[in-house]
Design a protein around this motif. Structure first.
Motif, PDB file in Angstrom:
ATOM      1  N   ALA A  48       0.834  -1.207   0.000  1.00 52.41           N
ATOM      2  CA  ALA A  48       0.000   0.000   0.000  1.00 52.41           C
ATOM      3  C   ALA A  48       0.868   1.255   0.000  1.00 52.41           C
ATOM      4  N   ARG A  49       1.965   1.238   0.763  1.00 54.29           N
ATOM      5  CA  ARG A  49       2.856   2.401   0.791  1.00 54.29           C
ATOM      6  C   ARG A  49       3.518   2.626  -0.560  1.00 54.29           C
ATOM      7  N   ARG A  50       3.949   1.541  -1.208  1.00 50.22           N
ATOM      8  CA  ARG A  50       4.568   1.674  -2.532  1.00 50.22           C
ATOM      9  C   ARG A  50       3.583   2.234  -3.542  1.00 50.22           C
ATOM     10  N   MET A  51       2.363   1.741  -3.514  1.00 53.32           N
ATOM     11  CA  MET A  51       1.343   2.212  -4.453  1.00 53.32           C
ATOM     12  C   MET A  51       1.041   3.692  -4.212  1.00 53.32           C
ATOM     13  N   ARG A  52       0.934   4.086  -2.950  1.00 50.41           N
ATOM     14  CA  ARG A  52       0.653   5.483  -2.617  1.00 50.41           C
ATOM     15  C   ARG A  52       1.794   6.384  -3.092  1.00 50.41           C
ATOM     16  N   THR A  56       1.424   9.256  -5.940  1.00 49.14           N
ATOM     17  CA  THR A  56       1.796  10.631  -5.582  1.00 49.14           C
ATOM     18  C   THR A  56       2.836  11.163  -6.546  1.00 49.14           C
ATOM     19  N   ALA A  57       3.823  10.338  -6.892  1.00 49.60           N
ATOM     20  CA  ALA A  57       4.900  10.776  -7.796  1.00 49.60           C
ATOM     21  C   ALA A  57       4.341  11.102  -9.182  1.00 49.60           C
ATOM     22  N   THR A  58       3.422  10.286  -9.670  1.00 50.55           N
ATOM     23  CA  THR A  58       2.870  10.528 -11.010  1.00 50.55           C
ATOM     24  C   THR A  58       1.872  11.691 -10.995  1.00 50.55           C
ATOM     25  N   ALA A  59       1.185  11.879  -9.888  1.00 53.77           N
ATOM     26  CA  ALA A  59       0.178  12.945  -9.817  1.00 53.77           C
ATOM     27  C   ALA A  59       0.830  14.324  -9.806  1.00 53.77           C
ATOM     28  N   PHE A  60       1.998  14.437  -9.180  1.00 55.63           N
ATOM     29  CA  PHE A  60       2.643  15.730  -9.065  1.00 55.63           C
ATOM     30  C   PHE A  60       3.809  15.907 -10.041  1.00 55.63           C
ATOM     31  N   ALA A  61       3.983  14.985 -10.962  1.00 59.89           N
ATOM     32  CA  ALA A  61       5.100  15.085 -11.913  1.00 59.89           C
ATOM     33  C   ALA A  61       4.931  16.287 -12.840  1.00 59.89           C
ATOM     34  N   HIS A  62       3.699  16.637 -13.145  1.00 63.45           N
ATOM     35  CA  HIS A  62       3.466  17.742 -14.084  1.00 63.45           C
ATOM     36  C   HIS A  62       3.812  19.098 -13.468  1.00 63.45           C
ATOM     37  N   SER A  63       3.848  19.203 -12.140  1.00 64.46           N
ATOM     38  CA  SER A  63       4.076  20.501 -11.508  1.00 64.46           C
ATOM     39  C   SER A  63       5.561  20.820 -11.347  1.00 64.46           C
TER      40      SER A  63
END
Length: 64
Positions: A48-52, A56-63
């Protein structure tokens, strides 16, 4: 004469599983094997921690 509706819910479930197993010709699990199985939907904390972290890394990569 007892019908399936007269039985307790746990006995009904056992009968349904037994009928399904015999229809599909699947060997039933032993009580020990069934007890060892994780509950449905269980995800180990490490996974679960790895998935989170990955989400998170992919969600904020664009910023960046």
């Amino acid at each position: 004469m007892k019908t399936i509706e007269d039985l307790p819910l746990s006995e009904r479930a056992r009968r349904v599983v037994a009928l399904t197993a015999s229809a599909w010709q699947v060997a039933p699990l032993s009580a020990h094997a069934a007890a060892r199985q994780a509950p449905r939907g269980y995800v180990p904390l490490r996974v679960a921690r790895r998935m989170r972290a990955a989400i998170t890394a992919t969600a904020f990569a664009h910023s960046w």
